[in-house]
Enzyme design. Sequence first.
Site, PDB file in Angstrom:
ATOM      1  N   TYR A  72       2.166   2.909  11.436  1.00  0.00           N
ATOM      2  CA  TYR A  72       1.351   1.718  11.222  1.00  0.00           C
ATOM      3  C   TYR A  72       1.411   0.787  12.434  1.00  0.00           C
ATOM      4  O   TYR A  72       2.463   0.252  12.775  1.00  0.00           O
ATOM      5  CB  TYR A  72       1.774   0.971   9.948  1.00  0.00           C
ATOM      6  CG  TYR A  72       1.630   1.796   8.669  1.00  0.00           C
ATOM      7  CD1 TYR A  72       0.937   3.003   8.663  1.00  0.00           C
ATOM      8  CD2 TYR A  72       2.186   1.367   7.472  1.00  0.00           C
ATOM      9  CE1 TYR A  72       0.808   3.763   7.507  1.00  0.00           C
ATOM     10  CE2 TYR A  72       2.051   2.116   6.305  1.00  0.00           C
ATOM     11  CZ  TYR A  72       1.373   3.314   6.336  1.00  0.00           C
ATOM     12  OH  TYR A  72       1.240   4.069   5.194  1.00  0.00           O
ATOM     13  N   SER A 110       5.298  12.794   1.406  1.00  0.00           N
ATOM     14  CA  SER A 110       4.030  12.120   1.144  1.00  0.00           C
ATOM     15  C   SER A 110       2.891  13.096   1.387  1.00  0.00           C
ATOM     16  O   SER A 110       3.000  13.962   2.270  1.00  0.00           O
ATOM     17  CB  SER A 110       3.922  10.905   2.081  1.00  0.00           C
ATOM     18  OG  SER A 110       2.688  10.254   1.895  1.00  0.00           O
ATOM     19  N   SER A 115      -2.968   3.265  -1.953  1.00  0.00           N
ATOM     20  CA  SER A 115      -4.355   2.779  -1.973  1.00  0.00           C
ATOM     21  C   SER A 115      -4.866   2.560  -3.408  1.00  0.00           C
ATOM     22  O   SER A 115      -5.945   3.054  -3.778  1.00  0.00           O
ATOM     23  CB  SER A 115      -5.290   3.738  -1.227  1.00  0.00           C
ATOM     24  OG  SER A 115      -4.838   3.952   0.087  1.00  0.00           O
ATOM     25  N   PRO A 116      -4.129   1.786  -4.227  1.00  0.00           N
ATOM     26  CA  PRO A 116      -4.535   1.607  -5.628  1.00  0.00           C
ATOM     27  C   PRO A 116      -5.879   0.904  -5.788  1.00  0.00           C
ATOM     28  O   PRO A 116      -6.525   1.047  -6.824  1.00  0.00           O
ATOM     29  CB  PRO A 116      -3.397   0.743  -6.205  1.00  0.00           C
ATOM     30  CG  PRO A 116      -2.791   0.055  -5.029  1.00  0.00           C
ATOM     31  CD  PRO A 116      -2.889   1.045  -3.901  1.00  0.00           C
ATOM     32  N   SER A 162      -8.288   1.262  -1.055  1.00  0.00           N
ATOM     33  CA  SER A 162      -8.216   0.757   0.307  1.00  0.00           C
ATOM     34  C   SER A 162      -9.349  -0.243   0.580  1.00  0.00           C
ATOM     35  O   SER A 162     -10.021  -0.172   1.607  1.00  0.00           O
ATOM     36  CB  SER A 162      -8.287   1.941   1.296  1.00  0.00           C
ATOM     37  OG  SER A 162      -7.441   1.714   2.377  1.00  0.00           O
ATOM     38  N   SER A 173      -1.413  -6.434   0.584  1.00  0.00           N
ATOM     39  CA  SER A 173      -2.140  -7.685   0.761  1.00  0.00           C
ATOM     40  C   SER A 173      -1.431  -8.595   1.745  1.00  0.00           C
ATOM     41  O   SER A 173      -0.213  -8.698   1.738  1.00  0.00           O
ATOM     42  CB  SER A 173      -2.311  -8.428  -0.561  1.00  0.00           C
ATOM     43  OG  SER A 173      -3.014  -9.637  -0.281  1.00  0.00           O
ATOM     44  N   GLU A 213      -1.422 -12.344  -7.626  1.00  0.00           N
ATOM     45  CA  GLU A 213      -2.250 -11.643  -8.621  1.00  0.00           C
ATOM     46  C   GLU A 213      -1.713 -10.228  -8.854  1.00  0.00           C
ATOM     47  O   GLU A 213      -1.531  -9.810 -10.007  1.00  0.00           O
ATOM     48  CB  GLU A 213      -3.709 -11.563  -8.128  1.00  0.00           C
ATOM     49  CG  GLU A 213      -4.610 -10.779  -9.087  1.00  0.00           C
ATOM     50  CD  GLU A 213      -6.050 -10.638  -8.598  1.00  0.00           C
ATOM     51  OE1 GLU A 213      -6.413 -11.214  -7.545  1.00  0.00           O
ATOM     52  OE2 GLU A 213      -6.810  -9.930  -9.294  1.00  0.00           O
TER      53      GLU A 213
HETATM   54  P1  NAP Z   1      -5.121  -0.904  -1.108  1.00  0.00           P
HETATM   55  O1  NAP Z   1      -3.785  -1.447  -1.412  1.00  0.00           O
HETATM   56  O2  NAP Z   1      -5.806  -0.024  -2.090  1.00  0.00           O
HETATM   57  O3  NAP Z   1      -6.130  -2.050  -0.716  1.00  0.00           O
HETATM   58  C1  NAP Z   1      -5.839  -2.998   0.263  1.00  0.00           C
HETATM   59  C2  NAP Z   1      -7.047  -3.912   0.396  1.00  0.00           C
HETATM   60  O4  NAP Z   1      -7.229  -4.630  -0.832  1.00  0.00           O
HETATM   61  C3  NAP Z   1      -6.876  -4.935   1.477  1.00  0.00           C
HETATM   62  O5  NAP Z   1      -8.150  -5.111   2.077  1.00  0.00           O
HETATM   63  C4  NAP Z   1      -6.455  -6.198   0.733  1.00  0.00           C
HETATM   64  O6  NAP Z   1      -6.899  -7.343   1.429  1.00  0.00           O
HETATM   65  C5  NAP Z   1      -7.182  -6.027  -0.575  1.00  0.00           C
HETATM   66  N1  NAP Z   1      -6.489  -6.657  -1.698  1.00  0.00           N
HETATM   67  C6  NAP Z   1      -5.197  -6.503  -2.085  1.00  0.00           C
HETATM   68  N2  NAP Z   1      -4.938  -7.190  -3.184  1.00  0.00           N
HETATM   69  C7  NAP Z   1      -6.087  -7.820  -3.526  1.00  0.00           C
HETATM   70  C8  NAP Z   1      -6.447  -8.697  -4.585  1.00  0.00           C
HETATM   71  N3  NAP Z   1      -5.590  -9.051  -5.529  1.00  0.00           N
HETATM   72  N4  NAP Z   1      -7.742  -9.173  -4.603  1.00  0.00           N
HETATM   73  C9  NAP Z   1      -8.636  -8.804  -3.639  1.00  0.00           C
HETATM   74  N5  NAP Z   1      -8.345  -7.963  -2.630  1.00  0.00           N
HETATM   75  C10 NAP Z   1      -7.077  -7.487  -2.581  1.00  0.00           C
HETATM   76  O7  NAP Z   1      -5.100  -0.057   0.271  1.00  0.00           O
HETATM   77  P2  NAP Z   1      -4.083   0.604   1.268  1.00  0.00           P
HETATM   78  O8  NAP Z   1      -3.526  -0.392   2.180  1.00  0.00           O
HETATM   79  O9  NAP Z   1      -4.812   1.772   1.834  1.00  0.00           O
HETATM   80  O10 NAP Z   1      -2.927   1.234   0.349  1.00  0.00           O
HETATM   81  C11 NAP Z   1      -1.758   0.550  -0.024  1.00  0.00           C
HETATM   82  C12 NAP Z   1      -0.552   1.020   0.769  1.00  0.00           C
HETATM   83  O11 NAP Z   1      -0.282   2.403   0.554  1.00  0.00           O
HETATM   84  C13 NAP Z   1      -0.734   0.960   2.289  1.00  0.00           C
HETATM   85  O12 NAP Z   1      -0.744  -0.371   2.773  1.00  0.00           O
HETATM   86  C14 NAP Z   1       0.404   1.830   2.758  1.00  0.00           C
HETATM   87  O13 NAP Z   1       1.629   1.131   2.693  1.00  0.00           O
HETATM   88  C15 NAP Z   1       0.327   2.956   1.720  1.00  0.00           C
HETATM   89  N6  NAP Z   1      -0.486   4.104   2.179  1.00  0.00           N
HETATM   90  C16 NAP Z   1       0.156   5.299   2.399  1.00  0.00           C
HETATM   91  C17 NAP Z   1      -0.566   6.383   2.863  1.00  0.00           C
HETATM   92  C18 NAP Z   1       0.160   7.692   3.097  1.00  0.00           C
HETATM   93  O14 NAP Z   1      -0.426   8.605   3.717  1.00  0.00           O
HETATM   94  N7  NAP Z   1       1.368   7.843   2.624  1.00  0.00           N
HETATM   95  C19 NAP Z   1      -1.950   6.308   3.104  1.00  0.00           C
HETATM   96  C20 NAP Z   1      -2.571   5.093   2.851  1.00  0.00           C
HETATM   97  C21 NAP Z   1      -1.838   4.004   2.372  1.00  0.00           C
HETATM   98  P3  NAP Z   1      -5.939  -8.609   1.722  1.00  0.00           P
HETATM   99  O15 NAP Z   1      -4.828  -8.135   2.624  1.00  0.00           O
HETATM  100  O16 NAP Z   1      -6.864  -9.572   2.382  1.00  0.00           O
HETATM  101  O17 NAP Z   1      -5.444  -9.090   0.400  1.00  0.00           O
END
Ligand code: NAP
Length: 280
Positions: free
Chosen positions: A51, A138, A190-191, A194, A239, A247
């Site tokens: 990252y 993973s 990515s709940p 993403s 976030s 939230e």
């Molecule tokens: P995510 O958690 O599904 O979504 C993140 C997005 O949602 C951001 O744009 C965030 O913006 C927004 N968000 C979060 N909470 C919110 C809320 N309550 N209301 C409105 N918008 C909200 O996506 P992700 O980052 O892809 O996945 C989560 C984590 O999983 C990653 O950060 C990483 O640590 C891990 N991951 C692991 C892998 C792997 O290969 N192992 C791959 C992908 C991800 P704001 O920041 O502006 O709130």
Amino acid sequence: MVEKRRLGSTEVAPIGQGTWHMELDDRASAIAALRRGLDVGMRHIDTAEMYGDGEVERIVGEAIEGRRDEVFLVSKVLPWNATRAGTRAACERSLARLGTDRLDLYLLHWPGEHPLEDTIAGLESLRRDGKIRAWGVSNFDAEDLERAVGIAGEGKVACNQVLYHLRERSIEHAVIPFCEKHGIAVVGYSPFGSGNFPSATSKGGRALAEVASAHGATPRQVALRFLVRLPSLFTIPKSSRLEHVVENAGAANLTLDQREIAAIDAAFPLGPPRRGVPVL
Ligand code: NAP
């Protein structure tokens, strides 16, 4: 009191914090959000050497400074670094960037070219030395997991971190059943898709809103709660905003009944099995 579940050798709350792409956000906001997340019970912080090319680990390091003991800290080794010696070297670099002497969990980010036997030997030696408390994988499908358990033995693979959100439920076919059978925690990433969360006007969005309004909750809280409805499941929304973090943490206080779970299940159908695991 936030409910906890077994993850490796530790009891951890089912909702944690992701950090992917945090290097693109305002640094002070990201750090403040992670710290607020700790305040409201989201102590599982997930990061990776990938990252921001190490920059996100530095951000996390700043966020947890003086609070290391409150955190369940997870990082990941890139597959091309995951030789026996390379895994150790990558872990040492991550520890330095994070400003800590240990990780609670260390993951192979996805299956790669180096023999899994060597990666596992590296992870086991880090565990024996106390540099990591537990290790996992993973983006492993059920066949990859079977190989990992075959090499390491039962009880060694602490978790499999995989893509899991309402519109991507493929892991329910084979990965979750395998993990449950072998005591491997499933950490869904990515709940919110993403940043691609179902719109309020879509069929799924309306179903979430209906359940949410019955609880005085939000659709995202209902989604998070659905994604941790089984004892084997964890989720790590990312976030960098205080209000979003609060939230997301609030989902821990929600209880969905069987009728509500069935309504969400129907609004976001599982879909057919496919080969491998979906990745982002
Ligand atoms: P995510 O958690 O599904 O979504 C993140 C997005 O949602 C951001 O744009 C965030 O913006 C927004 N968000 C979060 N909470 C919110 C809320 N309550 N209301 C409105 N918008 C909200 O996506 P992700 O980052 O892809 O996945 C989560 C984590 O999983 C990653 O950060 C990483 O640590 C891990 N991951 C692991 C892998 C792997 O290969 N192992 C791959 C992908 C991800 P704001 O920041 O502006 O709130």
